[in-house]
Design a protein around this motif. Structure first.
Motif, mmCIF file in Angstrom:
data_model
loop_
_atom_site.group_PDB
_atom_site.id
_atom_site.type_symbol
_atom_site.label_atom_id
_atom_site.label_comp_id
_atom_site.label_asym_id
_atom_site.label_seq_id
_atom_site.Cartn_x
_atom_site.Cartn_y
_atom_site.Cartn_z
ATOM 1 N N LEU A 70 19.840 52.504 39.480
ATOM 2 C CA LEU A 70 21.062 51.597 39.043
ATOM 3 C C LEU A 70 20.590 50.721 38.712
ATOM 4 C CD1 LEU A 70 20.294 49.858 43.874
ATOM 5 C CD2 LEU A 70 22.421 50.605 42.247
ATOM 6 N N GLU B 244 24.720 58.307 43.021
ATOM 7 C CA GLU B 244 24.370 57.393 41.746
ATOM 8 C C GLU B 244 23.319 57.397 41.116
ATOM 9 O OE1 GLU B 244 26.506 54.194 42.234
ATOM 10 O OE2 GLU B 244 27.938 55.468 42.814
ATOM 11 N N PHE C 287 20.265 58.536 45.164
ATOM 12 C CA PHE C 287 19.629 57.768 44.518
ATOM 13 C C PHE C 287 18.252 58.045 43.310
ATOM 14 C CE2 PHE C 287 21.947 54.417 46.912
ATOM 15 C CZ PHE C 287 22.663 53.680 45.862
ATOM 16 N N GLU D 154 14.625 56.498 41.647
ATOM 17 C CA GLU D 154 13.963 55.150 42.026
ATOM 18 C C GLU D 154 12.685 55.566 41.364
ATOM 19 O OE1 GLU D 154 13.224 53.195 40.288
ATOM 20 O OE2 GLU D 154 15.663 51.650 41.883
#
Length: 223
Positions: free
Chosen positions: A135, A132, A157, A159
């Motif tokens: 976000l 992904e 993810f 981050e």
């Protein structure tokens, strides 16, 4: 025509670059770098003197056509990012697509990328997974989290350290506090760390010990 090489660079440990990558970076006519200052340190370490030009998310829309023309004029060009494989949450896709449309050969070398060691090291199922990346910061974030709440595959993810607590709190809220996950930070560097547990446990850990460095979060799919 020339050829575009997508060349992965180390994500931390400078030894994590292939012999072929070093050869290509020495042989091409020019290197496109996300940040020439950051890449300059790596190239100096590797004793590579190939000229560099800046190619990053803020100028790639404007520079793609000029780069394509240089490739059409028989120049060989390498694209690197600050760390890891170009076009994986970094610039590279637009230029690659433009080259393919113009019939220019593109070759991506294998090499370092952060999500693979984080996934394998998580202990979560890795036979099927979905990447992904980052976000959405604001618009579309809630919609994306609601959609992913029912994803049965392992999710990966990226981050930043100053947003990790917010993201983990959202995982608790949308995926449930018992959802298994793993957080890897500073991969391949001196203070590499991987924390595994439930979403609530990992959130509590990093609330007490705010993290530094680049972060990969691996989340188990819905059972």
């Amino acid at each position: 025509m020339g050829k575009l090489f997508l060349v992965p660079t180390p994500i931390g440990n400078l030894e994590d670059i292939t012999l072929r990558a070093i050869r290509i970076l020495k042989e091409v006519d020019v290197i496109l770098a996300e940040d020439t200052r950051t890449s300059g340190k790596l190239l100096h370490h590797l004793e590579i003197s190939t000229p560099m030009h800046s190619h990053h998310m803020h100028n790639e829309h404007k520079t793609v056509d000029a780069i394509v023309r240089r490739l059409q004029n028989d120049e060989n060009i390498a694209l690197i990012s600050d760390a890891g494989t170009p076009a994986i949450s970094d610039p590279g896709f637009l230029l690659t697509r433009a080259c393919i449309e113009k019939g220019i050969e593109v070759e991506c070398l294998p090499g370092a990328t952060a999500f693979v060691p984080a996934l394998v090291n998580s202990g979560l199922p890795n036979d099927k997974f979905v990447f992904e990346g980052f976000l959405p910061v604001k618009k579309g974030r809630q919609t994306r989290l609601k959609f992913l709440a029912d994803e049965t595959r392992t999710m990966i993810f990226y981050e930043s350290p100053h947003k990790i607590l917010k993201t983990l709190a959202h995982f608790v809220a949308y995926f449930g506090e018992d959802r298994p996950l793993s957080v890897s930070r500073e991969l391949t560097k001196l203070y590499e760390e991987t924390i595994r547990g439930t979403a609530k446990e990992v959130l509590d850990y990093f609330t007490e010990k705010p993290p530094k460095g680049e972060i990969v979060i691996v989340v188990g799919g819905k059972k």
